[in-house]
Design an enzyme around this catalytic site. Structure first.
Site, short mmCIF file in Angstrom:
data_model
loop_
_atom_site.label_atom_id
_atom_site.label_comp_id
_atom_site.label_asym_id
_atom_site.label_seq_id
_atom_site.Cartn_x
_atom_site.Cartn_y
_atom_site.Cartn_z
CE LYS A 253 44.82 39.21 45.68
NZ LYS A 253 44.40 40.31 44.83
NE ARG A 258 35.05 38.04 43.94
CZ ARG A 258 35.25 37.83 45.23
NH1 ARG A 258 36.03 38.61 45.92
NH2 ARG A 258 34.65 36.82 45.83
NE ARG A 274 36.27 44.23 46.44
CZ ARG A 274 37.48 43.81 46.74
NH1 ARG A 274 37.98 42.77 46.13
NH2 ARG A 274 38.18 44.42 47.65
CD GLU A 304 40.04 39.90 40.05
OE1 GLU A 304 39.07 39.70 40.80
OE2 GLU A 304 40.83 40.84 40.20
CG PHE A 345 37.28 32.90 41.37
CD1 PHE A 345 36.53 32.99 42.52
CD2 PHE A 345 37.71 34.05 40.75
CE1 PHE A 345 36.20 34.22 43.04
CE2 PHE A 345 37.39 35.30 41.26
CZ PHE A 345 36.63 35.39 42.41
NE ARG A 421 38.54 42.10 54.84
CZ ARG A 421 38.84 42.29 53.56
NH1 ARG A 421 39.61 41.43 52.92
NH2 ARG A 421 38.39 43.33 52.91
CE LYS A 427 43.98 40.38 50.90
NZ LYS A 427 43.13 41.52 50.61
P1 AMP Z 1 42.35 42.09 47.55
O1 AMP Z 1 41.67 42.93 46.51
O2 AMP Z 1 43.81 42.36 47.67
O3 AMP Z 1 41.60 42.11 48.87
O4 AMP Z 1 42.29 40.55 47.07
C1 AMP Z 1 41.12 39.82 46.90
C2 AMP Z 1 40.63 39.92 45.46
O5 AMP Z 1 41.42 39.16 44.58
C3 AMP Z 1 39.25 39.36 45.24
O6 AMP Z 1 38.25 40.24 45.67
C4 AMP Z 1 39.24 39.16 43.72
O7 AMP Z 1 38.81 40.36 43.10
C5 AMP Z 1 40.69 38.97 43.37
N1 AMP Z 1 41.01 37.64 42.81
C6 AMP Z 1 41.87 37.42 41.80
N2 AMP Z 1 41.98 36.13 41.50
C7 AMP Z 1 41.14 35.46 42.32
C8 AMP Z 1 40.81 34.08 42.49
N3 AMP Z 1 41.38 33.10 41.77
N4 AMP Z 1 39.91 33.77 43.46
C9 AMP Z 1 39.34 34.74 44.24
N5 AMP Z 1 39.63 36.05 44.10
C10 AMP Z 1 40.51 36.42 43.16
#
Ligand code: AMP
Length: 564
Positions: A253, A258, A274, A304, A345, A421, A427
């Site tokens: 991650k 994004r 996004r 990302e 990705f 979602r 994650k």
């Molecule tokens: P969060 O912002 O905590 O909701 O986590 C989801 C976000 O992680 C996604 O919207 C991406 O921006 C980010 N992200 C980072 N690495 C990846 C990956 N390998 N695949 C998908 N999302 C990723």
């Protein structure tokens, strides 16, 4: 169609707080627009004249609106300001003064929707020398024709403060109710179409013609769209479970932001966040790298983007690179100081067609085929495929050790579902107590912080309605080098102020922040019924929109966990 008809609907919507009633009122009206209107007019129902992703604004400040009202109704600006201080809604004031003014009966109430829509659009287009006066002329023209109520909603629209409580969810349900009467999952179908089109006019138009037309809405490169979102897993086992068990893809991650990278068949590259912002201009380096290192006639890639230090080659946290998103000028200089690496990705569209319905396993193969990885410029996101939790755990530990945020666990058999979602992607990060909340109000500080907004009222989402969960004043800094400052936050909030009483202001809900806290208490002081204790802002989240903030359900769940 006369603008009066819109105004009646605004009034009726404003009179009820019941969501179902709002849906009914809108559904009935949408059928009328279908019969005798233009599809773009649905934007007016959210107080806009463009799709949500279009950043163009009216650029009408409160001062300017006060000027327009004073001129149009032949009163002193000082009198308008006096009334404004008392009732805080320039729309209502416009109505009041419009009613007092003796108008020619011939002119009154003859405002067409077309005229209002045209003038509003023109207002967004005016730039350059004399812009303010030319904008003012267009507003004055509308107010000159307007009845009291029409004036009220013209002014409110111009100030982006319609006050009728129509969020996207209400519009979605109303379109479903009006045109998909006998369909199952009607609202969901509308939502799915919206996630692809991100434009209510397109969705309304297709739905009004039938389900078939609705289902034919497809993605096209060159336009923003909603991305697939992840579910939070509490541990590796839950991550596997969310993704359907068996073999899953595990990826780093990355801690950046994004970006959807688009290439049209004419070779034009465009980049969207996004939040649907077009950031192509801010990232010429990414455009260049994509041109050189990604093969394919046309595509939409999901990625990302991470910033790193040009000298030490160390990755930087998201805050650093967020400067690049905001920067509109002197881009080259910042590009050198804050270079970025793109981690691809996923892929949604390839060589003329959507690949969203193909499995992630197949989509990933395309990504691997078309992206040449070049260190510190662009690469395919690191991935392992495994059905063993221990192996996943090792990958997770290693990711944390090298300073990454955590891992993503992905269902290899799943399609790509934009805007959702869904359980196709989970994650996993080390446990933190944090919520993403939107600022709805603020208070001015005193002493050396006088003139600065230093404490912020936070809200979460209760099915489309914002409810308050507490007030935060720590986490921001005094000095810029230490992180986001009170001064910067004040600058962001000031243009959003909609009401001011004493040292307390109400602001339009736009600014999202991540907030950590010690615990959650039941509290009658806030409309959610809960208050965060010892909250602290950990991050400003320009990458998150208000649709993505924490829900009241989540707050309740966390509060319950604490009581166990
Ligand atoms: P969060 O912002 O905590 O909701 O986590 C989801 C976000 O992680 C996604 O919207 C991406 O921006 C980010 N992200 C980072 N690495 C990846 C990956 N390998 N695949 C998908 N999302 C990723």
């Amino acid at each position: 169609m006369e603008y009066r008809e819109f105004v009646e609907v605004y009034e009726n919507l404003g009179k009820t707080t019941k969501r179902l009633e709002k849906v009914d009122i809108l559904a009935e009206f949408l059928e009328r627009i279908k019969k005798k209107g233009e599809k773009e007019w649905v934007y007016l129902l959210s107080g806009r004249v463009f799709p949500n992703y279009e950043p163009r604004e009216f650029g009408i400040s409160r001062q300017l609106a006060i000027k327009a009202i004073a001129f149009s109704f032949g009163i002193n600006e000082a009198d308008v300001i006096k009334r404004f201080k008392k009732i805080g809604d320039l729309g209502e004031i416009a109505e009041e003064f419009a009613l007092r003014k003796k108008q020619m009966p011939l002119v009154k109430g003859k405002l067409s929707v077309g005229k209002v829509f045209d003038n509003l659009r023109k207002i967004t287009e005016i730039e350059g020398k004399g812009a303010v006066d030319r904008k003012l002329d267009l507003v004055k023209e509308l107010l000159g024709y307007a009845s009291g109520r029409e004036a009220k909603y013209i002014v409110r629209t111009l100030l982006s403060d319609l006050r009728i409580g129509v969020a996207d969810g209400v519009l979605r349900d109303a379109i479903a109710k009006a045109f998909l009467k006998n369909e199952e999952r009607a609202s969901e179908k509308i939502e799915e179409a919206y996630d692809l089109a991100v434009d209510w006019a397109i969705v309304f138009d297709a739905a009004s013609k039938g389900v078939k037309e609705l289902e034919e809405i497809e993605i096209v490169p060159g336009k923003p769209m909603n991305v697939m979102l992840a579910i939070k897993a509490k541990d590796i086992a839950e991550g596997f479970e969310i993704c359907g068990g068996g073999k899953v893809g595990i990826e780093i991650k990355y801690d950046g932001f994004r970006m959807l990278i688009n290439k049209t068949k004419d070779g034009e590259i465009s980049l969207f966040t996004r939040r649907l912002e077009n950031v192509t201009r801010q990232f010429p380096d990414v455009v260049d790298v994509v041109k050189r290192h990604v093969k394919g006639e046309s595509f939409i890639l999901d990625s990302e983007v991470v910033g790193y230090d040009a000298k030490t080659k160390k990755y930087k946290p998201f805050e650093a690179i967020s400067q690049r998103i905001k920067r509109k000028y002197e881009i080259e200089e910042l590009e050198k100081k804050l270079p970025v690496e793109v981690n691809i990705f996923d892929i949604l569209y390839y060589n003329g067609k959507s690949v969203m319905k193909e499995s992630f396993r197949e989509r990933r193969k395309i990504v691997e085929k078309i992206v040449d990885s070049v260190e510190f410029k662009i690469k395919v996101a690191e991935q392992i495929v495994t059905d063993r939790e221990e192996e996943a755990m090792k990958f997770y530990d290693r990711a944390l050790k090298v300073g990454e945020e955590g891992i993503m666990i992905k269902n290899l058999n799943a399609e790509y579902k934009p805007g959702r979602r869904v359980g196709y992607m989970a994650k996993l990060k080390p446990e933190t107590k944090d919520f993403d909340l939107v600022i709805v109000g603020a208070e001015y500080g005193t002493g050396k912080r006088g003139g600065l907004l230093t404490s912020y009222i936070l809200a979460c989402d209760d099915e489309g309605r914002l409810v308050e969960v507490g007030k935060v004043s720590s986490g921001l800094k005094e000095k810029e080098s230490e992180g986001m400052t009170f001064e910067e936050m004040t600058k962001l909030l000031k243009p959003l102020i909609i009401e001011e009483k004493g040292n307390v202001v109400k602001v339009k809900p736009k600014i999202v922040v991540s907030v950590t806290y010690q615990n959650i208490q039941k509290s009658p002081s806030y409309s959610s019924g809960y208050a965060l204790r010892f909250p602290r802002i950990t991050r400003y989240r320009p990458d998150k929109s208000i649709e993505e903030i924490t829900s009241l359900d989540e707050v309740e769940r966390e509060a319950k966990k604490e009581r166990k």
